[in-house]
Design a protein around this motif. Structure first.
Motif, PDB file in Angstrom:
ATOM      1  N   ILE A   1      52.682  46.582  62.930  1.00 46.20           N
ATOM      2  CA  ILE A   1      51.497  46.336  62.099  1.00 46.20           C
ATOM      3  C   ILE A   1      51.887  46.371  60.625  1.00 46.20           C
ATOM      4  N   LEU A   2      51.397  45.404  59.887  1.00 46.10           N
ATOM      5  CA  LEU A   2      51.684  45.287  58.456  1.00 46.10           C
ATOM      6  C   LEU A   2      50.582  45.983  57.655  1.00 46.10           C
ATOM      7  N   ILE A   3      50.968  46.881  56.761  1.00 50.23           N
ATOM      8  CA  ILE A   3      49.982  47.594  55.934  1.00 50.23           C
ATOM      9  C   ILE A   3      49.660  46.746  54.713  1.00 50.23           C
ATOM     10  N   THR A   4      48.423  46.262  54.661  1.00 52.17           N
ATOM     11  CA  THR A   4      47.966  45.477  53.508  1.00 52.17           C
ATOM     12  C   THR A   4      46.684  46.036  52.910  1.00 52.17           C
ATOM     13  N   ASN A   5      46.135  47.090  53.512  1.00 52.90           N
ATOM     14  CA  ASN A   5      44.926  47.724  52.978  1.00 52.90           C
ATOM     15  C   ASN A   5      45.314  48.641  51.824  1.00 52.90           C
ATOM     16  N   PRO A   6      44.880  48.357  50.591  1.00 54.85           N
ATOM     17  CA  PRO A   6      45.300  49.187  49.442  1.00 54.85           C
ATOM     18  C   PRO A   6      44.862  50.632  49.549  1.00 54.85           C
ATOM     19  N   HIS A   7      43.827  50.931  50.357  1.00 52.50           N
ATOM     20  CA  HIS A   7      43.363  52.316  50.496  1.00 52.50           C
ATOM     21  C   HIS A   7      44.363  53.183  51.273  1.00 52.50           C
ATOM     22  N   ILE A   8      45.281  52.560  51.993  1.00 56.89           N
ATOM     23  CA  ILE A   8      46.285  53.310  52.751  1.00 56.89           C
ATOM     24  C   ILE A   8      47.446  53.722  51.844  1.00 56.89           C
ATOM     25  N   ASN A   9      47.590  53.056  50.704  1.00 50.74           N
ATOM     26  CA  ASN A   9      48.722  53.271  49.805  1.00 50.74           C
ATOM     27  C   ASN A   9      48.874  54.750  49.444  1.00 50.74           C
TER      28      ASN A   9
END
Length: 582
Positions: free
Chosen positions: A326-334
């Motif tokens: 899975i690719l992390i693209t949600n800025p809230h996960i940063n």
């Protein structure tokens, strides 16, 4: 017949008038320096010619985009130019964009580069930079008239041509504006004189080190292969175990983890024939079978404590669990750690590894996630899909530029670089300026931006594009401004002396630092080649090192010292100018 003749005469006059007006229009386009069309045409011509000529290789070596500087010099010399305020604005904006994107690129790994070997390599790089400056001053006092106030600034230009560092040239240029408010010396002329031999000198000096230290390339390759095999223990390792330790009966996964004091992930567990995704509260029982991911160095200790390996593969069994990257693209996960995401307890899945910039990282609980990371998730298909939605998993979103972060960083960098720092003995307060300020802020944002919810991820291609645009705008502007006086400086002035002193500035520090790195610290020769290329921030030297080595050692040496070297080159440029040129 008379009518036809008059028609042709009129047509001839019309054609002559059209040709004359077209030629006048074309002449105005190239000579009316204050028109937008002329300025855009000027930069397009200079940059296009410079980039194409920069691709020409002589002996496998090219000057790259730096040839834009020479194309600009020719344009300025023949009078193909633009108003000075316009050239200055484009030059400064290009420099800001260039150094900021460099900072964003090196920021994530800047502080991590000071590991055990990294401290030694960066220390050697710092010594090399100091030696460059000392050799420059020695050449200045030996070869030049010290009573001429322009000679030392020109030597600064020679220094940065010799070490092939364009941002340093920009920082020195900016500092000179404060020292010479009525007109600073055109140090780009000296830079251009020293640059070509600087590129060749770096490569030639690394070859001399091979002879001085009696290096055999085949032996160096063998050492790197042995090191690669040793470092394999740090990579994620997957194994299937059966619980045979009676002590573990009834113990939770968290208790076992704390007792072993080693990071590992149990991604799947079979109890009484049923396959499940364990969490921290899952109980261990004798006979349980499990899939464990850990660091390879820890595998024997974990296996000795839990039980022996099994010759089964849960991933090949017919079961409802899936593995998905899975690719992390949600800025809230940063910036959130794996532990804070509660993947197993809340979502019913396990994260077994994290891939960042092409490297597999062990999924330890304290690892902070970043936009652009890829995580391997194991669990029921519906749960994995929910996690994918939460993480973003949108390549399209990742490819969209986070342009707001760039300009917020530039604002902070310009403000930071404009803060005056009063130092006793300096004629004017020191400022980091439009080169140093954005660079430092970009490094900090690249490393810690996630803490203030700034999405700092930029694709490599986008970063390179913005960086190259900034660089060619800067080089073209500097070349055009220097072109009017370049040839008189080189031919009638001290041009050949700049070439000679630049060559000495290039090779002497390398011939001192290189043997020390080899004979004293026992570094691999290919690592030394990368370290030297990084110290001089010189891509052609890195390309040469990569051409003679099949391993990643040159690139690792380069990337280890590049961030600090770039910072020191820019910082020392201003120190030299403000301390000694005032």
């Amino acid at each position: 017949m008379l009518v036809l003749s008059n028609f042709f005469v009129t047509l001839q006059k019309f054609c002559d008038l059209y040709v004359m007006e077209s030629l006048q229009w074309l002449k105005d386009l190239f000579t009316t320096t204050d028109s937008v069309a002329h300025i855009a045409l000027l930069y397009a011509v200079v940059i296009a010619i410079g980039v194409y000529l920069g691709k020409i290789k002589v002996g496998g070596i090219s000057l790259g985009v730096t040839f834009v500087l020479f194309a600009g010099i020719v344009a300025g010399h023949i009078g193909f130019t633009a108003p000075t305020p316009i050239l200055t604005f484009v030059q400064d904006f290009g420099l800001i964009l260039f150094v900021f994107m460099i900072g964003m690129q090196v920021g994530p790994g800047f502080f991590e580069s000071f590991g055990k070997a990294g401290i030694k390599l960066n220390g050697l790089a710092a010594i090399g930079i100091l030696l460059n400056i000392l050799v420059m001053f020695a050449c200045y006092f030996i070869f030049f008239d010290t009573s001429n106030v322009t000679n030392l600034p020109m030597m600064v230009g020679t220094l940065y041509g010799a070490v092939t560092n364009t941002p340093g040239l920009g920082a020195a240029n900016e500092a000179l504006q404060a020292v010479f408010p009525n007109g600073a010396p055109q140090i780009a002329s000296a830079y251009a004189c020293a640059y070509p031999l600087g590129v060749l000198g770096i490569i030639g000096a690394t070859i001399l080190i091979r002879c001085i230290c009696k290096v055999r390339l085949e032996k160096e390759e063998e050492e790197l292969t042995a090191m690669d095999e040793a470092s394999a223990n740090k990579k994620p390792y997957k194994m299937h175990l059966e619980v045979t330790n009676k002590y573990l009966e009834g113990k939770t996964l968290l208790q076992v983890h704390d007792f072993l004091n080693r990071d590992f992930v149990v991604s799947r567990l079979v109890h009484d024939g049923e396959l499940c995704i364990p969490n921290r509260d899952t109980l261990f029982h004798l006979g349980d079978q499990m899939l464990i991911v850990c660091a390879e160095a820890d595998q024997e200790a974990i296996m000795a404590f839990i039980g022996p390996k099994l010759d089964i593969d849960f991933e090949q069994q017919d079961q409802p669990l899936v593995s998905k990257r899975i690719l992390i693209t949600n800025p809230h996960i940063n910036g959130k750690t794996l532990a804070s995401m509660h993947f197993s307890s809340v979502h019913g899945v396990n994260v077994t590894r994290v891939t960042r910039h092409g490297l597999d990282l062990f999924a330890s609980a304290s690892l902070p996630l970043q936009v652009g990371d890829k995580i391997m998730v194991v669990g029921p298909e519906d749960a994995v899909d929910r996690v994918a939605n939460k993480m973003g998993n949108s390549l399209r979103r990742l490819n969209a530029p986070n342009i707001a972060t760039i300009f917020v960083g530039i604002i902070l960098g310009i403000v930071f670089g404009s803060l005056p720092i009063a130092i006793p003995g300096m004629p004017v307060p020191m400022k980091l300026g439009i080169a140093g300020g954005p660079l430092i802020i970009a490094i900090l944002i690249g490393r810690y931006g996630y803490k203030i919810h700034l999405v700092t991820y930029t694709t490599t291609s986008a970063n390179m594009m913005l960086r190259e645009i900034g660089l060619v705008l800067f080089l073209a502007s500097v070349g055009i401004k220097a072109g009017a006086s370049f040839f008189s400086t080189v031919i009638e002035g001290d041009g050949l002396l700049y070439v000679l002193t630049g060559f000495l500035i290039t090779i002497i520090p390398i011939l001192i630092v290189g043997p020390i790195a080899r004979l004293k610290f026992k570094f691999n020769y290919f690592t030394i080649m990368g370290m030297i290329a990084g110290t001089y921030t010189d891509p052609p030297a890195l390309a040469y090192a990569n051409s003679v080595c099949s391993k990643e050692a040159p690139a690792l040496g380069y990337s280890t010292v590049y961030p600090l070297s770039m910072f020191l080159r820019i910082f020392t440029a201003q120190i030299i100018v403000l301390f000694f040129c005032g």
